[in-house]
Design a protein around this motif. Structure first.
Motif, PDB file in Angstrom:
ATOM      1  N   TRP A  43       2.688  28.520 -29.128  1.00  0.00           N
ATOM      2  CA  TRP A  43       2.602  28.999 -27.993  1.00  0.00           C
ATOM      3  C   TRP A  43       1.646  29.186 -26.436  1.00  0.00           C
ATOM      4  O   TRP A  43       0.663  28.639 -27.295  1.00  0.00           O
ATOM      5  N   VAL A  44       1.599  29.636 -26.063  1.00  0.00           N
ATOM      6  CA  VAL A  44       0.160  29.325 -24.632  1.00  0.00           C
ATOM      7  C   VAL A  44       0.385  30.278 -24.058  1.00  0.00           C
ATOM      8  O   VAL A  44       1.575  31.152 -23.180  1.00  0.00           O
ATOM      9  N   HIS A  45      -0.979  31.005 -23.975  1.00  0.00           N
ATOM     10  CA  HIS A  45      -1.095  32.222 -23.444  1.00  0.00           C
ATOM     11  C   HIS A  45      -2.133  31.708 -22.257  1.00  0.00           C
ATOM     12  O   HIS A  45      -3.405  31.571 -22.342  1.00  0.00           O
ATOM     13  N   VAL A  46      -1.988  31.950 -20.730  1.00  0.00           N
ATOM     14  CA  VAL A  46      -3.005  32.398 -19.697  1.00  0.00           C
ATOM     15  C   VAL A  46      -3.470  33.359 -19.995  1.00  0.00           C
ATOM     16  O   VAL A  46      -2.554  34.630 -19.726  1.00  0.00           O
ATOM     17  N   ALA A  47      -4.448  34.019 -19.728  1.00  0.00           N
ATOM     18  CA  ALA A  47      -4.968  35.032 -20.101  1.00  0.00           C
ATOM     19  C   ALA A  47      -7.090  35.347 -19.798  1.00  0.00           C
ATOM     20  O   ALA A  47      -7.442  34.570 -20.376  1.00  0.00           O
ATOM     21  N   GLU A  48      -7.320  36.085 -18.924  1.00  0.00           N
ATOM     22  CA  GLU A  48      -8.581  36.326 -18.014  1.00  0.00           C
ATOM     23  C   GLU A  48      -9.063  37.399 -19.029  1.00  0.00           C
ATOM     24  O   GLU A  48     -10.593  38.115 -18.687  1.00  0.00           O
ATOM     25  N   ALA A  49      -8.603  38.308 -19.600  1.00  0.00           N
ATOM     26  CA  ALA A  49      -9.030  39.458 -19.378  1.00  0.00           C
ATOM     27  C   ALA A  49      -9.627  39.764 -20.970  1.00  0.00           C
ATOM     28  O   ALA A  49      -9.945  38.327 -22.071  1.00  0.00           O
ATOM     29  N   GLY A  66     -12.306  32.301 -17.559  1.00  0.00           N
ATOM     30  CA  GLY A  66     -13.324  33.021 -18.099  1.00  0.00           C
ATOM     31  C   GLY A  66     -14.541  33.725 -17.231  1.00  0.00           C
ATOM     32  O   GLY A  66     -15.744  33.555 -16.837  1.00  0.00           O
ATOM     33  N   VAL A  67     -13.365  33.626 -15.577  1.00  0.00           N
ATOM     34  CA  VAL A  67     -14.536  34.551 -14.863  1.00  0.00           C
ATOM     35  C   VAL A  67     -15.056  35.906 -14.985  1.00  0.00           C
ATOM     36  O   VAL A  67     -15.701  36.135 -14.228  1.00  0.00           O
ATOM     37  N   LEU A  68     -14.274  36.447 -15.872  1.00  0.00           N
ATOM     38  CA  LEU A  68     -14.953  37.686 -16.495  1.00  0.00           C
ATOM     39  C   LEU A  68     -15.676  37.527 -17.469  1.00  0.00           C
ATOM     40  O   LEU A  68     -16.697  38.420 -18.006  1.00  0.00           O
ATOM     41  N   LEU A  69     -16.394  36.506 -17.630  1.00  0.00           N
ATOM     42  CA  LEU A  69     -17.176  35.815 -18.694  1.00  0.00           C
ATOM     43  C   LEU A  69     -18.544  35.293 -18.767  1.00  0.00           C
ATOM     44  O   LEU A  69     -19.868  35.334 -18.733  1.00  0.00           O
ATOM     45  N   ALA A  70     -18.732  35.560 -17.019  1.00  0.00           N
ATOM     46  CA  ALA A  70     -19.394  34.493 -16.637  1.00  0.00           C
ATOM     47  C   ALA A  70     -21.010  34.817 -17.001  1.00  0.00           C
ATOM     48  O   ALA A  70     -20.839  36.653 -16.079  1.00  0.00           O
ATOM     49  N   GLY A  71     -22.420  34.682 -16.698  1.00  0.00           N
ATOM     50  CA  GLY A  71     -23.552  35.091 -16.970  1.00  0.00           C
ATOM     51  C   GLY A  71     -23.932  36.145 -18.184  1.00  0.00           C
ATOM     52  O   GLY A  71     -24.791  36.772 -17.714  1.00  0.00           O
ATOM     53  N   ASP A  72     -22.840  36.052 -18.792  1.00  0.00           N
ATOM     54  CA  ASP A  72     -22.725  36.758 -20.454  1.00  0.00           C
ATOM     55  C   ASP A  72     -22.257  36.292 -21.376  1.00  0.00           C
ATOM     56  O   ASP A  72     -21.516  36.307 -22.284  1.00  0.00           O
ATOM     57  N   GLY A  77     -19.190  34.957 -26.520  1.00  0.00           N
ATOM     58  CA  GLY A  77     -19.084  35.211 -28.349  1.00  0.00           C
ATOM     59  C   GLY A  77     -18.739  35.389 -29.050  1.00  0.00           C
ATOM     60  O   GLY A  77     -17.581  35.056 -29.754  1.00  0.00           O
ATOM     61  N   GLU A  78     -18.325  36.876 -28.450  1.00  0.00           N
ATOM     62  CA  GLU A  78     -17.716  37.703 -28.821  1.00  0.00           C
ATOM     63  C   GLU A  78     -15.954  37.645 -28.127  1.00  0.00           C
ATOM     64  O   GLU A  78     -15.421  37.193 -28.651  1.00  0.00           O
ATOM     65  N   TYR A  79     -15.734  37.018 -27.497  1.00  0.00           N
ATOM     66  CA  TYR A  79     -14.755  36.078 -26.850  1.00  0.00           C
ATOM     67  C   TYR A  79     -13.967  35.641 -27.805  1.00  0.00           C
ATOM     68  O   TYR A  79     -12.307  35.415 -28.101  1.00  0.00           O
TER      69      TYR A  79
END
Length: 531
Positions: A43-49, A66-72, A77-79
């Motif tokens: 399946w293909v899943h679009v997710a920003e969480a 990756g808008v919520l992951l920028a700068g960290d 890595g945890e994502y």
């Protein structure tokens, strides 16, 4: 995390998704996990969480900016690690405002986890990729289920009609477009189907490749286990299946179900689970019968049958082969005797109480002694005392086996009744049946057939079985008139009248040795052709 999807559920690989035209427009680049691009995408899943992993069930290709992951880097890595724990197939990152270049934190974590990570260098509408992949998966699902139902219906119909198991396998091979092999748990080949050259290629080194087959998800080898009443007894293998893997798995599963049903209804695999015992030959017997029948008939060159013999478990490297034919009035069990004596070989029933046996001996073993031992042990079995064991000379070359089997069968044919010939040895060979054996060997020669017709024409044109029977007895008893009259329960004068009628129809003098011998040979040839 263990994926819970069905083993046959359709999927594309990560590599196949990246090769789609719409994806190529986004200039994809694999930056991590390149060695795992054959992982299935369910399946293909679009997710920003950031905690998307808890929403996955396995096999998803996750698309993100990756808008919520920028700068960290810790979050990055945890994502990736959460995707790995959720058994995601891959992560695709669209480069842009959040990440103008591939982030090292995500890339290192993905490489460490073995998770394929792909970046898209050009702006790309994720909705297009989702639509493309989902529609392909749905089409694959429909095609696989349609194939499954078609195959199930056809195989069930064949079983209901009483078709042999070979017919079922031929149908599976036709649908699969590849060789089909059925083996026991020790990888011994029990049955095959498919184009003969392709099957022979598969069997050429079967023992090695069978143990390696199915190791990878894209190798085209698809297995299905054969299980009856909770006991696994074999497996079916699609060898080099070139279609969609999900459809191949469904095809293999439907075929396995049909084979198990065939067995339970009496098709047999040696244990006769269901149906009447002995109603069908065992799988091993069917395999041996097919091989030995092809060897005896000569329809397939012997060299082409060598892979089948090897795959069936017959030792063929640097061996001496002893062709035998066993004939008995009551059923005998030569395969059981081989097992008791520890002799490697294969056995197959041919017809009319006749079984072909092919021994495979080491060069330092004595073929004559072991053949005699086999014959003695066979006759010690219950109801087997009158069994005739006919043999050809041992063959040092595999190519000589077909002629040896045919000779052994002709010798067995020449021995009509062992009780009437008490002087025969325990193992009968061509020289032991003398003229009768020679005539059996030559019975298909057109010159011999013409000779028999010409010599017996007077009796054959006006069929009189009584005169033919009298002639047969008279010659077999060495032209003993008293014995012939006694065996036919007639007086001497009545016999003389019959002999005069025979001589008149044939135009011969049976008191002349040469003429009597000529008629005798013609009669033997006629009987051999009729038999």
């Amino acid at each position: 995390m263990t994926t819970t999807r069905e083993p046959w559920e359709p999927a594309l690989s990560v590599r196949q998704v990246l090769a789609l035209e719409r994806v190529l427009a986004g200039q994809p680049e694999v930056v991590a996990g390149a060695h795992r691009l054959d992982r299935p995408v369910r399946w293909v899943h679009v997710a920003e969480a950031a905690d998307v992993g808890v929403m996955l069930s396995g096999g998803e290709m996750v698309l993100t900016t990756g808008v919520l992951l920028a700068g960290d880097e810790d979050k990055q890595g945890e994502y990736v690690r959460s995707l790995h724990r959720a058994d995601a197939a891959a992560v695709v990152l669209g480069l842009g405002r959040a990440f103008p270049t591939p982030p090292d934190g995500m890339r290192r974590a993905a490489e460490h986890c073995g998770l394929p990570m792909v970046v898209l260098h050009r702006p790309f509408p994720f909705a297009q990729l989702t639509e493309e992949v989902q529609s392909r998966l749905l089409r694959h699902t429909y095609a696989a289920v349609s194939l499954s139902e078609t195959v199930r219906t056809e195989l069930t119909g064949l079983i209901t009609a009483g078709a042999p198991v070979q017919r079922l396998l031929d149908e599976v091979a036709r649908h699969g477009g590849c060789p089909v092999v059925v083996t026991n748990l020790a990888h011994r080949v029990l049955a095959t189907a498919g184009e003969r050259p392709a099957v022979d290629d598969v069997l050429r080194d079967w023992e090695r490749i069978a143990r390696q087959a199915g190791a990878g998800p894209a190798d085209g080898w698809i297995r299905a286990e054969l299980t009856c009443r909770g006991e696994r007894w074999g497996r079916l293998v699609l060898c080099g299946y070139g279609g969609d893997r999900a459809a191949g798995r469904l095809l293999a599963d439907r075929a396995a179900e049909a084979l198990v049903l065939h067995r339970m209804l009496g098709g047999g695999d040696g244990s006769h689970a269901g149906g009447s015992a002995g109603a069908w030959d065992s799988w091993e017997e069917q395999s041996a019968r097919s091989l030995l029948t092809d060897l005896v008939s000569g329809a397939v060159p012997a060299r082409h049958l060598l892979p089948r013999a090897r795959a069936a478990g017959l030792p063929v490297g640097r061996r001496v082969f002893v062709p035998l034919v066993v004939r008995a009035r009551e059923p005998v069990r030569p395969a059981r005797v081989l097992r008791l004596l520890g002799l490697p070989g294969i056995v197959a029933p041919l017809a009319d109480g006749t079984s072909a046996v092919l021994l495979s001996l080491a060069p330092d073993q004595d073929p004559r002694a072991l053949t005699a031992h086999f014959a003695a042990r066979l006759r010690s079995e219950p109801d087997s005392a009158g069994a005739v064991v006919a043999a050809a000379d041992a063959c040092a070359a595999w190519e000589d086996v077909p002629a040896g089997l045919r000779e052994a069968r002709q010798v067995a044919d020449a021995v009509d009744d062992l009780a009437a010939r008490p002087g025969l040895p325990p193992v009968v060979r061509l020289r032991d049946v003398h003229l009768r054996g020679l005539v059996r060997l030559l019975r298909d020669d057109p010159h011999v057939q013409s000779f028999a017709e010409r010599e017996l024409d007077g009796l054959l044109r006006g069929p009189d079985e009584d005169l033919l029977s009298v002639l047969r007895t008279y010659l077999a008893t060495g032209r003993n008139k008293s014995r012939t009259a006694q065996l036919h329960h007639v007086s001497r004068p009545a016999l003389y009248r019959r002999l005069e009628a025979i001589q008149g129809r044939l135009g011969v003098d049976l008191d002349d040795f040469e003429q009597a011998a000529s008629v005798h040979i013609a009669l033997l040839a006629h009987d051999a052709q009729q038999g």
